[in-house]
Design a protein around this motif. Structure first.
Motif, PDB file in Angstrom:
ATOM      1  N   THR A  85       0.823  -1.210   0.000  1.00 59.38           N
ATOM      2  CA  THR A  85       0.000   0.000   0.000  1.00 59.38           C
ATOM      3  C   THR A  85       0.855   1.256   0.000  1.00 59.38           C
ATOM      4  O   THR A  85       0.593   2.208  -0.759  1.00 59.38           O
ATOM      5  CB  THR A  85      -0.936   0.000   1.216  1.00 59.38           C
ATOM      6  OG1 THR A  85      -1.701  -1.210   1.226  1.00 59.38           O
ATOM      7  CG2 THR A  85      -1.874   1.196   1.188  1.00 59.38           C
ATOM      8  N   ARG A  86       1.894   1.273   0.813  1.00 61.20           N
ATOM      9  CA  ARG A  86       2.747   2.462   0.889  1.00 61.20           C
ATOM     10  C   ARG A  86       3.445   2.703  -0.455  1.00 61.20           C
ATOM     11  O   ARG A  86       3.521   3.837  -0.942  1.00 61.20           O
ATOM     12  CB  ARG A  86       3.771   2.280   2.009  1.00 61.20           C
ATOM     13  CG  ARG A  86       4.657   3.497   2.217  1.00 61.20           C
ATOM     14  CD  ARG A  86       5.548   3.351   3.444  1.00 61.20           C
ATOM     15  NE  ARG A  86       4.787   3.552   4.668  1.00 61.20           N
ATOM     16  CZ  ARG A  86       4.524   2.607   5.561  1.00 61.20           C
ATOM     17  NH1 ARG A  86       4.951   1.379   5.366  1.00 61.20           N
ATOM     18  NH2 ARG A  86       3.837   2.881   6.654  1.00 61.20           N
ATOM     19  N   ASP A  87       3.935   1.620  -1.082  1.00 59.62           N
ATOM     20  CA  ASP A  87       4.622   1.773  -2.364  1.00 59.62           C
ATOM     21  C   ASP A  87       3.669   2.211  -3.475  1.00 59.62           C
ATOM     22  O   ASP A  87       3.992   3.081  -4.294  1.00 59.62           O
ATOM     23  CB  ASP A  87       5.297   0.457  -2.756  1.00 59.62           C
ATOM     24  CG  ASP A  87       6.540   0.159  -1.924  1.00 59.62           C
ATOM     25  OD1 ASP A  87       6.962   1.041  -1.146  1.00 59.62           O
ATOM     26  OD2 ASP A  87       7.082  -0.956  -2.054  1.00 59.62           O
ATOM     27  N   VAL A  88       2.476   1.609  -3.543  1.00 66.36           N
ATOM     28  CA  VAL A  88       1.515   1.961  -4.597  1.00 66.36           C
ATOM     29  C   VAL A  88       1.021   3.389  -4.411  1.00 66.36           C
ATOM     30  O   VAL A  88       0.848   4.136  -5.388  1.00 66.36           O
ATOM     31  CB  VAL A  88       0.329   0.971  -4.614  1.00 66.36           C
ATOM     32  CG1 VAL A  88      -0.776   1.470  -5.535  1.00 66.36           C
ATOM     33  CG2 VAL A  88       0.809  -0.406  -5.067  1.00 66.36           C
ATOM     34  N   GLN A  89       0.811   3.794  -3.178  1.00 66.79           N
ATOM     35  CA  GLN A  89       0.356   5.170  -2.925  1.00 66.79           C
ATOM     36  C   GLN A  89       1.379   6.180  -3.447  1.00 66.79           C
ATOM     37  O   GLN A  89       1.019   7.208  -4.035  1.00 66.79           O
ATOM     38  CB  GLN A  89       0.123   5.368  -1.425  1.00 66.79           C
ATOM     39  CG  GLN A  89      -0.624   6.653  -1.084  1.00 66.79           C
ATOM     40  CD  GLN A  89      -1.195   6.609   0.315  1.00 66.79           C
ATOM     41  OE1 GLN A  89      -0.732   5.867   1.170  1.00 66.79           O
ATOM     42  NE2 GLN A  89      -2.221   7.410   0.569  1.00 66.79           N
TER      43      GLN A  89
END
Length: 733
Positions: free
Chosen positions: A439-443
């Motif tokens: 989630t952190r990377d995609v955001q």
């Protein structure tokens, strides 16, 4: 009750089996479901029996087999008994199906274990199988009584049979083969029975070797069933020499199998008898699992492989210790490993690859010395490399921006290739606020897309086999306002809804999710929820894999050793829940059905969950309450299907693909391959085409090349996305 026997005959074993069976099946053990579903702490209350049987008998059998084959397994009987006990208890008390370990499980486990060792029935003979049938109704009681000897006994027999077959192979290859004889070789073990005797299995090998010689005579790309690397750099080797080396290397590699690996094979056969996704991880497999989930490890940053028994460097990872030192190169051979500046140099020239890897790995900042023979040289060099933390970027989310169309019709599309739903669990346990996650990377990637004014986003899940359930939930939340993402049913039919409670949306524009038959588990939660919300257009293969179950990872060390730093005894990965979409439908066995189907070869290389042995059946539960959007109305999907279908029908590439798929499906119906040279050559070109397509898919899915391959298939995905953007704009107007 503790029963000890110095030696157990078959008749005594049967008496004990019956007594133990009555004791096992009449004892009501305390259920552990509440504990398993919360913090997975283990207790042993309620267990009224501890029986140890067959230990001396096992030792006698083991030594005899080892002396005959020159192969030794170090049996850690006390530790293995502890592991088997907790695995058995975990299955009976915590598995979703809530079923006992019984004779049916025994029969399944025996079948799975033998298939794991000899799937094509080229090693064991029928007398071996007849002897092993004793276990078809006893593995259950033996496991619950902490006896894992059958796995070792059967594996040692397997090693004996490998020795027998390698001897046959050498003798057969020393003779001549008649390629004018009109005969065939069976291609699938499912179609074969076990050979009646040694003469019958030798003839089966004669045909197999004949087939492999035909392959090698035509191409350097041999049909390598044992997964052994090719012969290497020596192009002067004859086909006969290549085959002898192949099977001698396979023999060597099997004899490097240790007791942890045998226990893993055996216990996984038992766990897989409940469902295909429950298994036991040995200590080394558990460590590898942690690395895959966390996308990092501590070492030198080099990939190794076993090539003809040699530890060869395949790739140097950027920014790792080896890369920074600048000496180690692809193709170099490692023959020694030393710890620190002056630690003893351990000779690893004949060691198992996994053992070499474990010596090279170590804490960040420490020094390791390697004795290396550089590629193309003969002198030994010693390299000192400082270990670093290696980020496995190949398996992390990556992005690229592509343009579709021209002039005023040009559309910018942000593409995210997401290979897995990863989460650094070690960092989470340390309460690290910067723990790496999907989630952190995609955001972060979505923020970049917005800065570049993309018109649509594609999330490519074609090689995503799943991962962290919490990450699937949180990632879905980036694309919806709020609401239920997944419903989870536990072993006692309790249903818990996991929801996105954050009203913010990271991307509110047109969204396309690209799936394949290999997209599974957490991928299906993500795609299924977005489809239910009508938030995303689902495209790709006709359906995803169809894995709709949730597994927990229960480390066994803390269960056995109540200390702060327990030994690594591996872990039980066990199916404890089944998940359902917000609509109440399960993805189990059915997968997520695409809104727009695009033909692909990948769909026909995998039959999905429903084809796996002992897959849990499909079912449904009541729908959750949630608010749907109108991003993918029935009218929009129908128009997109129509336009895509027209393009595909007019495409020469897709026309050729469809013909090849039809031809491939016909060939898959074949159960044999001709060994008469002319007939084999006629079939060979078609088989080569299939292999090239598989290799193309492997390269596409290995994560080491471009973010995506912009071939004719992906051009169609982009065209569908562009149509979707235009359709969405017309609807908004």
């Amino acid at each position: 009750m503790l029963v000890r026997k110095t030696f157990i005959t078959n008749s005594q074993r049967e008496i004990l089996r019956v007594r133990t069976s009555l004791m096992v099946k009449s004892t009501h053990r305390q259920k552990l479901i509440p504990s398993l579903l919360t913090n997975f702490k283990w207790v042993t209350d309620g267990c009224k029996f501890l029986t140890i049987i067959g230990l001396v008998c096992l030792t006698t059998t083991t030594l005899s087999a080892q002396e005959q084959s020159g192969f030794k397994i170090r049996v850690k009987s006390g530790q293995d008994r502890q592991i088997s006990y907790y695995v058995g208890r975990g299955l009976e008390d915590g598995h979703l199906l809530q079923r006992p370990i019984d004779d049916e499980i025994s029969e399944r486990a025996l079948r799975i274990f033998l298939k794991r060792l000899d799937s094509r029935k080229y090693y064991f003979i029928q007398s071996d199988i007849d002897e092993f049938q004793e276990y078809a109704t006893t593995l259950d009681e033996l496991l619950l009584n902490r006896d894992v000897s059958p796995g070792t006994i059967m594996f040692l027999r397997y090693i004996e049979r490998i020795d027998d077959r390698v001897k046959d192979i050498k003798e057969l290859l020393s003779g001549e083969f008649d390629f004018s004889v009109d005969e065939e070789v069976v291609t699938s073990g499912e179609e074969e029975t076990y050979a009646a005797d040694s003469a019958a299995v030798r003839d089966r090998w004669r045909k197999r070797l004949k087939h492999e010689l035909l392959v090698l005579q035509q191409t350097d790309d041999a049909d390598n069933d044992e997964g052994e690397p090719e012969a290497g750099d020596d192009e002067k080797e004859s086909p006969t020499e290549i085959l002898i080396k192949r099977y001698v290397n396979f023999q060597r590699r099997m004899k490097q199998t240790d007791s942890d690996e045998v226990l893993e094979y055996y216990l996984t056969a038992i766990t897989s008898s409940f469902d295909p996704h429950s298994n036991y991880f040995s200590p080394s497999s558990l460590e590898d699992f942690r690395i895959r989930m966390g996308l990092n490890y501590q070492g030198i940053g080099a990939e190794l492989s076993d090539v003809d028994g040699k530890a060869i460097i395949q790739r140097i990872m950027s920014n790792g210790g080896a890369d920074k030192a600048g000496e180690l190169k692809a193709g170099d051979r490692i023959i020694g490993v030393g710890q620190g500046k002056d630690g003893d140099m351990v000779d690893v020239s004949n060691s198992k690859l996994q053992d070499i890897i474990e010596l090279i790995r170590g804490p960040e900042g420490t020094l390791v010395r390697l004795n290396v023979i550089p590629k193309g040289e003969t002198d030994v060099q010693t390299y000192s490399i400082t270990r670093t933390r290696i980020e496995l970027a190949d398996n992390a989310a990556k992005s690229v921006i592509m343009e579709v169309g021209e002039g005023d019709e040009k559309i910018k599309v942000g593409v995210i290739n997401l290979p897995s739903f990863y989460l650094d669990m070690s960092a989470v346990r340390r309460n690290d606020p910067n723990a790496r996650s999907t989630t952190r990377d995609v955001q972060r990637l979505l923020v970049d897309f917005k800065k570049n004014d993309v018109d649509a986003v594609i999330v490519d899940l074609r090689r995503n086999g799943g991962g962290s359930l919490p990450e699937a939930v949180s990632l879905t939340g980036l694309f919806i306002k709020q609401g239920p993402i997944v419903q989870v049913k536990d072993p006692v039919n309790g249903i818990v809804r996991q929801s996105d409670r954050n009203p913010s949306i990271a991307w509110n524009g047109p969204l396309v999710v690209l799936n394949s038959r290999f997209s599974a588990s957490a991928s299906e939660i993500f795609a299924g929820a977005l489809q239910d919300y009508r938030r995303a257009l689902i495209v790709g293969d006709s359906s995803t894999h169809g894995k709709g179950t949730v597994q927990s990872l229960q480390e066994l060390g803390p269960a056995v050793f109540k200390t702060n730093n327990p030994l690594n005894l591996g872990a039980l990965k066990i199916t404890i829940q089944q998940f359902y979409r917000p609509s109440g439908a399960s993805t189990q066995n059915r997968g997520v059905i695409s809104d727009v189907v695009v033909p692909s070869f990948a769909e026909h290389f995998s039959e999905g969950e429903a084809a796996l042995d002992y897959a849990i059946p499909f079912d449904e539960i009541p729908a959750s309450t949630f608010s749907m959007r109108d991003d993918t109305s029935v009218q929009i999907i129908a128009e997109l299907q129509k336009r895509s279908g027209k393009r595909v029908a007019e495409s020469e590439e897709f026309s050729l693909l469809n013909k090849r798929i039809a031809s491939y499906k016909e060939r898959q119906k074949r159960k044999t391959i001709p060994l008469q040279k002319e007939k084999f050559n006629a079939l060979r070109k078609q088989i080569d085409d299939d292999r090239k397509e598989q290799q193309r898919l492997f390269i596409q899915n290995d994560g080491k090349g471009d973010v995506v391959t912009r071939d004719y298939y992906f051009e169609e995905i982009l065209a569908i996305t562009a149509d979707y953007v235009r359709q969405s704009s017309e609807t908004d107007e």
